[in-house]
Write a protein that holds these residues in place. Structure first.
Motif, PDB file in Angstrom:
ATOM      1  N   ARG A  14       0.803  -1.231   0.000  1.00  0.00           N
ATOM      2  CA  ARG A  14       0.000   0.000   0.000  1.00  0.00           C
ATOM      3  C   ARG A  14       0.829   1.271   0.000  1.00  0.00           C
ATOM      4  NH1 ARG A  14      -3.995  -3.033   3.801  1.00  0.00           N
ATOM      5  NH2 ARG A  14      -1.976  -3.540   4.655  1.00  0.00           N
ATOM      6  N   SER A  36       9.408  -8.142  -5.351  1.00  0.00           N
ATOM      7  CA  SER A  36       8.296  -8.681  -4.556  1.00  0.00           C
ATOM      8  C   SER A  36       8.583 -10.157  -4.311  1.00  0.00           C
ATOM      9  CB  SER A  36       6.991  -8.528  -5.344  1.00  0.00           C
ATOM     10  OG  SER A  36       5.972  -9.339  -4.797  1.00  0.00           O
ATOM     11  N   ARG A  37       7.885 -10.733  -3.315  1.00  0.00           N
ATOM     12  CA  ARG A  37       7.992 -12.183  -3.134  1.00  0.00           C
ATOM     13  C   ARG A  37       7.282 -12.909  -4.269  1.00  0.00           C
ATOM     14  NH1 ARG A  37       5.330 -12.726   2.618  1.00  0.00           N
ATOM     15  NH2 ARG A  37       3.929 -11.286   1.558  1.00  0.00           N
ATOM     16  N   ARG A  41       3.184  -9.827  -8.890  1.00  0.00           N
ATOM     17  CA  ARG A  41       2.911  -8.577  -8.157  1.00  0.00           C
ATOM     18  C   ARG A  41       3.946  -7.512  -8.515  1.00  0.00           C
ATOM     19  NH1 ARG A  41       1.276 -11.392  -3.587  1.00  0.00           N
ATOM     20  NH2 ARG A  41       3.293 -11.259  -2.543  1.00  0.00           N
ATOM     21  N   TYR A  58      13.399 -10.521  -3.398  1.00  0.00           N
ATOM     22  CA  TYR A  58      14.109  -9.339  -2.906  1.00  0.00           C
ATOM     23  C   TYR A  58      15.606  -9.450  -3.214  1.00  0.00           C
ATOM     24  CZ  TYR A  58       9.761  -8.723  -0.187  1.00  0.00           C
ATOM     25  OH  TYR A  58       8.447  -8.562   0.199  1.00  0.00           O
ATOM     26  N   LYS A  97       8.916   3.703   8.437  1.00  0.00           N
ATOM     27  CA  LYS A  97       8.785   3.864   9.873  1.00  0.00           C
ATOM     28  C   LYS A  97       7.866   2.801  10.443  1.00  0.00           C
ATOM     29  CE  LYS A  97       5.022   4.752  10.413  1.00  0.00           C
ATOM     30  NZ  LYS A  97       3.688   4.152  10.051  1.00  0.00           N
ATOM     31  N   TYR A 277       5.801  12.335  -0.415  1.00  0.00           N
ATOM     32  CA  TYR A 277       6.888  11.395  -0.120  1.00  0.00           C
ATOM     33  C   TYR A 277       8.155  11.713  -0.913  1.00  0.00           C
ATOM     34  CZ  TYR A 277       3.203   8.961   2.294  1.00  0.00           C
ATOM     35  OH  TYR A 277       2.182   8.677   3.161  1.00  0.00           O
TER      36      TYR A 277
HETATM   37  N1  LIG Z   1       4.943   6.720   5.617  1.00  0.00           N
HETATM   38  C1  LIG Z   1       3.640   6.464   5.633  1.00  0.00           C
HETATM   39  O1  LIG Z   1       2.795   7.339   5.427  1.00  0.00           O
HETATM   40  C2  LIG Z   1       3.203   5.066   5.870  1.00  0.00           C
HETATM   41  C3  LIG Z   1       1.870   4.718   5.646  1.00  0.00           C
HETATM   42  C4  LIG Z   1       1.502   3.388   5.796  1.00  0.00           C
HETATM   43  C5  LIG Z   1       2.437   2.458   6.197  1.00  0.00           C
HETATM   44  N2  LIG Z   1       3.725   2.831   6.437  1.00  0.00           N
HETATM   45  C6  LIG Z   1       4.734   1.820   6.868  1.00  0.00           C
HETATM   46  O2  LIG Z   1       5.055   1.043   5.730  1.00  0.00           O
HETATM   47  C7  LIG Z   1       5.223  -0.333   6.099  1.00  0.00           C
HETATM   48  C8  LIG Z   1       4.338  -1.169   5.199  1.00  0.00           C
HETATM   49  O3  LIG Z   1       2.979  -0.809   5.385  1.00  0.00           O
HETATM   50  P1  LIG Z   1       1.852  -1.190   4.281  1.00  0.00           P
HETATM   51  O4  LIG Z   1       0.564  -0.776   4.890  1.00  0.00           O
HETATM   52  O5  LIG Z   1       2.249  -0.677   2.970  1.00  0.00           O
HETATM   53  O6  LIG Z   1       1.974  -2.783   4.361  1.00  0.00           O
HETATM   54  P2  LIG Z   1       1.355  -3.891   3.409  1.00  0.00           P
HETATM   55  O7  LIG Z   1       0.726  -3.290   2.198  1.00  0.00           O
HETATM   56  O8  LIG Z   1       0.520  -4.796   4.288  1.00  0.00           O
HETATM   57  O9  LIG Z   1       2.656  -4.754   3.046  1.00  0.00           O
HETATM   58  C9  LIG Z   1       3.675  -4.238   2.252  1.00  0.00           C
HETATM   59  C10 LIG Z   1       4.343  -5.343   1.476  1.00  0.00           C
HETATM   60  O10 LIG Z   1       5.247  -6.053   2.303  1.00  0.00           O
HETATM   61  C11 LIG Z   1       5.547  -7.293   1.673  1.00  0.00           C
HETATM   62  N3  LIG Z   1       5.745  -8.356   2.649  1.00  0.00           N
HETATM   63  C12 LIG Z   1       6.900  -9.016   2.817  1.00  0.00           C
HETATM   64  N4  LIG Z   1       6.791  -9.943   3.757  1.00  0.00           N
HETATM   65  C13 LIG Z   1       5.540  -9.869   4.214  1.00  0.00           C
HETATM   66  C14 LIG Z   1       4.814 -10.629   5.162  1.00  0.00           C
HETATM   67  N5  LIG Z   1       5.349 -11.663   5.836  1.00  0.00           N
HETATM   68  N6  LIG Z   1       3.531 -10.308   5.389  1.00  0.00           N
HETATM   69  C15 LIG Z   1       2.957  -9.304   4.703  1.00  0.00           C
HETATM   70  N7  LIG Z   1       3.618  -8.543   3.756  1.00  0.00           N
HETATM   71  C16 LIG Z   1       4.889  -8.866   3.514  1.00  0.00           C
HETATM   72  C17 LIG Z   1       4.406  -7.549   0.673  1.00  0.00           C
HETATM   73  O11 LIG Z   1       4.938  -7.398  -0.616  1.00  0.00           O
HETATM   74  P3  LIG Z   1       5.363  -8.651  -1.538  1.00  0.00           P
HETATM   75  O12 LIG Z   1       4.808  -9.883  -0.926  1.00  0.00           O
HETATM   76  O13 LIG Z   1       4.750  -8.306  -2.862  1.00  0.00           O
HETATM   77  O14 LIG Z   1       6.839  -8.643  -1.566  1.00  0.00           O
HETATM   78  C18 LIG Z   1       3.429  -6.419   0.958  1.00  0.00           C
HETATM   79  O15 LIG Z   1       2.747  -5.979  -0.172  1.00  0.00           O
HETATM   80  C19 LIG Z   1       4.906  -0.422   7.588  1.00  0.00           C
HETATM   81  O16 LIG Z   1       6.092  -0.525   8.333  1.00  0.00           O
HETATM   82  C20 LIG Z   1       4.184   0.890   7.906  1.00  0.00           C
HETATM   83  O17 LIG Z   1       4.472   1.387   9.211  1.00  0.00           O
HETATM   84  C21 LIG Z   1       4.111   4.109   6.263  1.00  0.00           C
END
Ligand SMILES: NC(=O)c1ccc[n+]([C@@H]2O[C@H](COP(=O)([O-])OP(=O)(O)OC[C@H]3O[C@@H](n4cnc5c(N)ncnc54)[C@H](OP(=O)(O)O)[C@@H]3O)[C@@H](O)[C@H]2O)c1
Length: 324
Positions: A14, A36-37, A41, A58, A97, A277
């Motif tokens: 996301r 991506s894994r 994707r 990765y 973060k 960003y």
């Molecule tokens: N700066 C901001 O505004 C902001 C906003 C939201 C979140 N964040 C941070 O960004 C990070 C990711 O958040 P998100 O909401 O983007 O997460 P997400 O969509 O749930 O996951 C991000 C990606 O991580 C990968 N991944 C690798 N191992 C995983 C596992 N075991 N379980 C689930 N996903 C896994 C997946 O990609 P593949 O499987 O395709 O490799 C997944 O699409 C968090 O640490 C969060 O704190 C920051």
């Protein structure tokens, strides 16, 4: 300016989509590869966001010689492992973060960056928005005198999904690590130190994570920070910095597009600017091009210290994770 700085995305979820959209606004940023894994994707994300190559692992991403910096955008428990993978391949890293789940992991990441002579920065994007940069200038100029109180909140109401990243204990869910890091980082930025003492109360919900947490930090000179974070309660998300000679109000401080300076006997001074960003990405490129291994705006030792504070809060509210 030509596209001379190669970026890779690790974990196209996301937040990665939002980051990639803003990255496209930097003329110098070349969108090289996505890892991506799952290869399909990676391909879908690369096609949508204009990246040249897509990898189904990765390891393949960090082996691409044209990737100079990697944006690590996986859930918190994987930041340490994925950052290390990048650093050991000589890549600069912008890591989402919180930098890690706890201070121990963050210290190991900082040590790994230093051992490999590679750049590492926590993606605390709020600090790089121009309005927040101007707020720092106000503080350094003493525009509100000595800061005595910071109040800040960041809360939103997520849907009930116990397996989702935000509510799952095994994915280091909870308010403190997801959005509490913004209020803790703001207090750290304003005071330039971590609290001497702190108190905290939280509600740990059905899945065991903190659904909301309130914190009160005290500093050696008696200054205070009153902070709140939540993932099941929406709040306005504003910050107020109160000093001996005025105060600053920052609506939606975590993505600030405006701030107002109030001083007794003077007209309020309001500033505006866009948030995005690309400002943090531009900082990474500027630092790397100057040969710097960390950012002066978000230094590694400060990211570690903030996680030490989060560890202290977690011990008070009784929140432990399997990866602690
Ligand atoms: N700066 C901001 O505004 C902001 C906003 C939201 C979140 N964040 C941070 O960004 C990070 C990711 O958040 P998100 O909401 O983007 O997460 P997400 O969509 O749930 O996951 C991000 C990606 O991580 C990968 N991944 C690798 N191992 C995983 C596992 N075991 N379980 C689930 N996903 C896994 C997946 O990609 P593949 O499987 O395709 O490799 C997944 O699409 C968090 O640490 C969060 O704190 C920051």
């Amino acid at each position: 300016m030509t596209q001379t700085f190669g970026w890779g995305i690790l974990g196209p979820g996301r937040i990665a989509a939002r980051f990639a959209t803003d990255l496209a606004r930097l003329p110098q940023a070349r969108r090289v590869a996505v890892g991506s894994r799952d290869a399909s994707r990676a391909q879908a994300f690369a096609a949508e966001h204009g990246f040249e190559r897509a990898y189904g692992s990765y390891e393949a991403l960090v082996s691409d010689p044209e990737v100079q910096a990697v944006y690590v955008a996986t859930p918190h428990p994987f930041h340490a492992e994925h950052t290390r993978l990048c650093l050991e391949h000589g890549k600069a890293v912008l890591c989402e973060k919180p930098m890690a789940v706890n201070a121990r992991q963050a210290r190991e990441m900082a040590a790994c960056a230093r051992a490999n002579g590679a750049f590492l920065m926590e993606a605390m994007w709020s600090r790089f928005n121009p309005v927040m940069a101007e707020v720092r200038r106000w503080l350094h100029q003493g525009a509100i005198g000595e800061v005595r109180l910071v109040t800040a909140d960041f809360g939103f109401r997520t849907a009930w999904n116990p397996q989702g990243r935000l509510l799952d204990l095994n994915l280091a869910g909870g308010a403190l690590l997801d959005v509490g890091v913004y209020v803790a980082s703001l207090a750290s930025m304003v005071y330039g130190q971590q609290p001497k003492t702190l108190s905290a109360s939280a509600h740990l919900g059905e899945t065991g994570v903190d659904e909301q947490t309130a914190m009160l930090f005290t500093y050696p000179n008696g200054a205070l920070a009153q902070l709140f974070c939540a993932i099941r309660t929406a709040t306005v998300g504003e910050a107020r910095l109160y000093g001996t000679e005025g105060h600053i109000h920052i609506p939606e401080f975590w993505r600030a597009t405006q701030a107002t300076l109030y001083r007794p006997g003077q007209e309020p001074q309001r500033i505006t600017g866009e948030a995005g960003y690309h400002f943090e990405a531009a900082e990474v490129m500027a630092c790397v091009q100057r040969g710097e291994r960390e950012s002066a705006v978000m230094p590694l030792d400060e990211s570690v210290a903030i996680l030490e504070t989060m560890d202290r809060v977690r011990s008070l509210i009784g929140l432990t994770y399997p990866m602690d």
